[in-house]
Design a protein around this motif. Structure first.
Motif, PDB file in Angstrom:
ATOM      1  N   THR B  54       0.822  -1.224   0.000  1.00 39.83           N
ATOM      2  CA  THR B  54       0.000   0.000   0.000  1.00 39.83           C
ATOM      3  C   THR B  54       0.856   1.275   0.000  1.00 39.83           C
ATOM      4  O   THR B  54       0.317   2.380   0.069  1.00 39.83           O
ATOM      5  N   LEU B  56       2.913   2.300   2.320  1.00 40.05           N
ATOM      6  CA  LEU B  56       3.205   2.865   3.646  1.00 40.05           C
ATOM      7  C   LEU B  56       4.682   2.670   4.003  1.00 40.05           C
ATOM      8  O   LEU B  56       5.240   3.422   4.794  1.00 40.05           O
ATOM      9  N   LEU B  57       5.281   1.639   3.430  1.00 46.86           N
ATOM     10  CA  LEU B  57       6.726   1.426   3.581  1.00 46.86           C
ATOM     11  C   LEU B  57       7.350   1.421   2.187  1.00 46.86           C
ATOM     12  O   LEU B  57       6.709   1.001   1.217  1.00 46.86           O
ATOM     13  N   LYS B  58       8.585   1.872   2.115  1.00 46.49           N
ATOM     14  CA  LYS B  58       9.299   1.900   0.832  1.00 46.49           C
ATOM     15  C   LYS B  58      10.272   0.723   0.783  1.00 46.49           C
ATOM     16  O   LYS B  58      10.945   0.424   1.776  1.00 46.49           O
ATOM     17  N   LYS B  76       0.450  10.068  -6.332  1.00 45.48           N
ATOM     18  CA  LYS B  76      -0.598   9.895  -5.315  1.00 45.48           C
ATOM     19  C   LYS B  76      -1.945   9.497  -5.937  1.00 45.48           C
ATOM     20  O   LYS B  76      -2.751   8.810  -5.309  1.00 45.48           O
ATOM     21  N   SER B  77      -2.176   9.950  -7.177  1.00 47.70           N
ATOM     22  CA  SER B  77      -3.478   9.696  -7.795  1.00 47.70           C
ATOM     23  C   SER B  77      -3.757   8.196  -7.956  1.00 47.70           C
ATOM     24  O   SER B  77      -4.914   7.779  -7.981  1.00 47.70           O
ATOM     25  N   ASN B  79      -3.378   6.046  -5.820  1.00 48.51           N
ATOM     26  CA  ASN B  79      -3.970   5.548  -4.563  1.00 48.51           C
ATOM     27  C   ASN B  79      -5.495   5.434  -4.650  1.00 48.51           C
ATOM     28  O   ASN B  79      -6.112   4.808  -3.799  1.00 48.51           O
ATOM     29  N   PHE B  82      -6.851   1.688  -4.957  1.00 49.22           N
ATOM     30  CA  PHE B  82      -6.984   0.711  -3.871  1.00 49.22           C
ATOM     31  C   PHE B  82      -7.561   1.337  -2.602  1.00 49.22           C
ATOM     32  O   PHE B  82      -7.529   2.560  -2.420  1.00 49.22           O
ATOM     33  N   PHE B  84      -7.741   0.665   1.802  1.00 49.15           N
ATOM     34  CA  PHE B  84      -7.013  -0.021   2.873  1.00 49.15           C
ATOM     35  C   PHE B  84      -7.853   0.033   4.146  1.00 49.15           C
ATOM     36  O   PHE B  84      -8.302   1.111   4.551  1.00 49.15           O
ATOM     37  N   PRO B  86      -7.118  -0.781   7.775  1.00 46.87           N
ATOM     38  CA  PRO B  86      -6.095  -1.215   8.731  1.00 46.87           C
ATOM     39  C   PRO B  86      -6.706  -1.937   9.926  1.00 46.87           C
ATOM     40  O   PRO B  86      -7.900  -1.815  10.201  1.00 46.87           O
TER      41      PRO B  86
END
Lengths: 426, 248
Positions: B54, B56-58, B76-77, B79, B82, B84, B86
C-alpha cells in the motif's frame, strides 16, 4: 480546495467538541492575563500610589534628625513607623523578618552635629579666598556616621535603588537647608528669612513626564497596556501544548496510516491545522483584548486602550498566530509522543518568552542576549504590540516586525517539511 | 492475459537498524478480481507486506506493481485504485460516521454529491443508518469495525487490502462484514485479506498464500493446497506448514 475545506471542517468540529481543550485555550489565557496584570498593577500602584512602610529609628538628639524624618514624610513615598531610639540593630532585623516593613532607616546619634559642622565648614570655605578654599578641601573636622538602610532581601535591586534615591534627596534637603542657613548668616549676620529659605530649598524646577508617542497621543502607559499585549502573545504561542500534541496523536493513530494511503497530500492536513489554529489564536487575542478593554475597569484594573490602527493590530496578530501554529506543528512533527510535545513545547515557549523580553525588558538584557533575542518570534510580536499599544504606532511602524515574523515562520515551515520527509510522513 | 492486481518480483526489504522481519527475493502474484488470503503466524511478515503493497513502507530492492503501477514510484493519484482497512481503527472518534465518511470521501477526491450518495449506501448496507450521526466514541467494537470498513471502500476501489477486518467483533457483525465483502468481490473488487481467523479465511478466500519468517511457504487455490497436503481444513494445513512453535 475541496480536500482542504473538508479538513478544516473536520479540525474545527474536533476542536469545538473538545470542551476542556477550549477552556484551556480561552479561559486560562484570560485568567493568566488578569492575574499577571493584577500583580503588576499592584507594583505600579506600590510605586505610584501606595506608600511603602518604612521603619525609622532616630537616634539623633538634635534638630536635624527630626527634620530628616519630616523631609522623608514630605516625599510622600513612605508610611513611617517610628521606632524607639533605644532599639538595637538586631531588633530592627527581627521586626523586618516579621515583615513589619521591607525597609528601615537608622539616623545616627551624631547626625545633627555632623550636618551643622559640615554646613559651617562649607560656608566658611565658600566665603574664604578661592586659593585657600581649594587647599582646604580635606579640612572637614569630621565625617558623619552614615545613615543605615536595612532592607529585606526579597526587595528587587531596582526598587531598592529608588528608595535609596528618595532617602538621598531627603538628606540633601537637610544638608542644603543647613548650608543655606550658614551661608546667609555668615554673609548677613542674621538668620535666613523663612520665605527665602523655602525658595532655596523647595523652589525646584518641576519635571513633567511625557510618554514617547508616535501618534502624538498622550495615553499614559499602565499595567494593562504593558501586560495584556505581552501575555496575549505568550498565550498565543502556548497553543503548542494542544496543537503539538494533537499532531503527534494524529501521527501515531490509525487515521494517519489511512490518510497516507489516500490520493490527497498530507500537506492538506497541515495547512488545515494552520488555518484553524490561526483562527484560534486570533480569537484568543480578540477575547483577551476585549476583556482588557471592557472587563478590566469593572474589576479594579486599568482599562486597556486599543490602538488606533486596528488593521495594523489585526495583521500583527495574524502574523503571530501563523508563527505560533507553525511552531506547534513543527514540535508535533519532531516529537514521538504527546508528552514530548507538551514538555518540550511548554518549556521552549517559556525560554522564547524570556528571550523575547516578556519576563525582563529586552533593553535590560546583556548585549549578547540582545543579539540572541532576534531569533525569538515573541520578541518581534512584543515589539510590534508595544509600538501599537504604548507608542501609538501605525502599520508602517510594525512592518519590519511582520516581515521578521514571516521569515521566522517560513524557516519553521521548511524545518517541518524536512522533518516530514525525513520521517517518511509525506 | 489480464493484469494482476498485485505482482511482487524479487522483493527485498528489512527494517533499518532492526532485527526481525526481512524479505529476500520474495515473489507473489494476486490475480485481478479474486479473494486472496495472506495468512501466517505472528511476526511472519503479513502486515509488513501489506504496508509495502500500500506504499506505507518503501522497498529498496525488487518490484511491487499494483494494477501495473510500481508502488514506490507511482503518483498519489494511483492511490484511488486501492482501499485499505487497517487493523487499528482509522477514523476520528470525535466525529460521527457520516462526518468521517464526508472527510475521507473528500480525501479520496469524491465530489460532494458522490460523498452523500455513497455514504448513505454504505451506512445502509452496513446497518449504520440509524447511528450515522452519533459520535463514534460511543460505538461498540462491531459498529466501529463496520465504519472502518465503510471508509476503506468509500471510493469503490479496484483492490481492497484488509488487515484483520473482523478482529474483536461479535458473530453478527462478522457475518455482515463477510457478506458485504463477498458482494463487493462479485462486483469486481479484488480482496487481499490477512487474518488469524482461519475459519473465516476458509469461508472468504479462494486463493491463499502462507507466509512464515518472511518467506512464502505455500501459495495456491485453497482446495488445491488442502489436497496437496492432505488436510481437511485450513487450520490443519496452517499448523502442518508453520509448526506449533509459539511466535509471539
Amino acid at each position: 480546495m475541496h480536500t482542504l475545506k473538508a479538513s478544516i471542517i473536520k479540525d474545527l468540529k474536533i476542536l469545538v467538541r473538545d470542551r476542556m481543550g477550549l477552556l484551556m485555550m480561552f479561559f486560562m489565557p484570560v485568567l493568566l492575563v488578569i492575574v499577571i496584570t493584577s500583580v503588576q498593577n499592584s507594583t505600579f500602584e506600590l510605586v505610584n500610589n501606595n506608600k511603602i512602610t518604612l521603619l525609622a529609628c532616630n537616634r539623633d538628639s538634635g534638630p536635624e534628625g527630626t527634620r530628616l524624618i519630616s523631609a522623608i514624610e514630605k516625599i510622600g513615598m513612605f508610611r513611617l513607623l517610628l521606632l524607639d531610639t533605644s532599639i538595637r540593630d538586631n531588633e530592627i532585623s527581627v521586626r523586618m523578618h516579621a515583615k513589619d516593613a521591607l525597609v528601615a532607616v537608622v539616623i545616627p546619634d551624631d547626625f545633627s552635629a555632623s550636618i551643622q559642622q559640615r554646613a559651617s565648614d562649607i560656608a566658611s570655605r565658600a566665603l574664604s579666598d578661592p586659593d585657600s578654599a581649594s587647599k582646604e578641601k580635606n579640612r572637614y573636622a569630621r565625617q558623619p556616621d552614615s545613615l543605615l538602610m536595612f532592607y529585606h532581601p526579597v526587595m528587587q535591586p531596582s526598587f531598592r535603588q529608588s528608595i535609596k534615591g528618595a532617602l538621598h534627596s531627603a538628606v540633601q534637603v537637610i544638608q542644603g537647608e543647613a548650608i543655606a542657613k550658614s551661608l546667609y548668616s555668615a554673609v548677613n549676620s542674621k538668620a535666613i528669612p523663612p520665605e527665602l529659605e523655602k525658595d532655596i530649598l523647595f523652589g525646584q524646577i518641576p519635571i513633567t513626564e511625557i510618554p514617547v508617542s508616535r501618534s502624538g497621543s498622550r495615553v499614559v502607559p499602565n499595567a494593562s497596556q504593558h501586560n495584556v499585549p505581552a501575555w496575549t502573545i505568550f498565550a498565543m504561542f502556548f497553543v503548542v501544548v494542544s496543537l503539538g500534541s494533537s499532531v503527534v496523536r494524529e501521527k501515531i493513530s490509525g487515521s494517519f496510516i489511512r490518510l497516507k494511503t489516500l490520493p490527497s497530500s498530507y500537506l492538506n492536513a497541515l495547512v488545515s491545522k494552520q488555518v484553524v489554529y490561526i483562527m484560534v489564536t486570533f480569537l484568543q487575542a480578540a477575547v483577551i483584548f476585549a476583556v482588557g478593554n471592557l472587563l478590566f475597569p469593572h474589576i479594579g484594573l486599568p482599562v486597556l486602550h486599543l490602538p488606533k490602527d486596528i488593521p495594523g493590530l489585526i495583521l500583527i496578530t495574524l502574523a503571530c498566530g501563523w508563527c505560533a501554529a507553525s511552531y506547534a506543528i513543527c514540535v508535533g512533527v519532531f516529537s514521538e509522543t504527546p508528552e514530548q510535545a507538551n514538555g518540550f513545547g511548554a518549556i521552549s515557549i517559556v525560554i522564547l518568552a524570556a528571550l523575547g523580553g516578556l519576563l525582563v525588558p529586552s533593553f535590560a538584557m546583556p548585549a549578547n542576549m540582545q543579539q540572541l533575542l532576534r531569533v525569538s518570534p515573541l520578541h518581534w510580536g512584543l515589539e510590534a504590540y508595544y509600538a501599537l499599544f504604548l507608542e501609538g504606532g501605525k502599520l508602517k511602524d510594525v512592518l519590519t516586525n511582520i516581515l521578521s515574523l514571516a521569515i521566522i515562520t517560513i524557516g519553521i515551515q521548511l524545518l517541518t517539511l524536512y522533518g516530514l520527509k525525513k520521517k517518511n510522513l509525506i | 492475459m489480464s493484469i494482476p492486481a498485485i505482482a511482487i518480483r524479487s522483493l527485498g526489504f528489512s527494517y533499518p537498524r532492526q532485527e526481525g522481519i526481512h524479505f529476500e527475493e520474495l515473489n507473489l502474484e494476486v490475480p485481478d478480481g479474486i479473494r486472496f488470503g495472506l495468512l501466517g503466524p505472528n511476526g511472519a511478515g503479513k502486515t509488513t507486506l501489506m504496508k509495502l503493497m500500500t506504499g506505507l513502507l518503501k522497498y529498496k530492492k525488487g518490484s511491487i506493481r499494483l494494477l501495473n503501477h510500481e508502488i514506490n514510484d507511482h503518483p498519489k493519484s494511483v492511490n484511488k485504485l486501492f482501499g485499505f482497512v487497517p487493523q487499528d481503527y482509522s477514523f476520528y472518534s470525535e466525529l460521527s460516521p457520516r462526518e468521517n465518511l464526508a472527510f475521507f470521501g473528500a480525501w479520496y477526491g469524491l465530489s460532494r454529491t458522490e460523498i452523500k450518495k455513497r455514504s448513505e449506501e454504505l451506512l445502509e448496507v452496513l446497518g449504520l443508518t440509524d447511528v450515522g450521526d452519533r459520535f463514534l466514541g460511543t460505538f461498540s467494537g462491531g459498529m466501529k469495525r463496520r465504519v472502518n470498513l465503510a471508509i476503506g471502500v468509500m471510493h469503490q476501489p479496484r483492490v481492497l487490502f484488509l488487515d484483520e477486518p473482523t478482529v474483536g467483533v461479535d458473530v453478527q457483525s462478522r457475518h455482515a462484514i463477510i457478506h458485504y465483502l463477498k458482494g463487493l468481490n462479485q462486483l469486481g473488487t479484488t480482496l487481499i485479506y490477512t487474518s488469524h481467523q482461519l475459519e473465516e479465511a476458509e469461508e472468504l478466500c479462494e486463493k491463499v498464500a502462507l507466509i512464515d519468517d518472511g518467506k512464502i511457504i505455500a501459495h495456491d487455490h485453497l482446495a488445491a493446497l488442502l489436497k496437496e497436503h492432505r488436510q481437511d481444513g485450513l487450520e490443519g494445513l496452517f499448523l502442518g506448514l508453520t509448526g506449533k512453535r509459539f511466535r509471539d
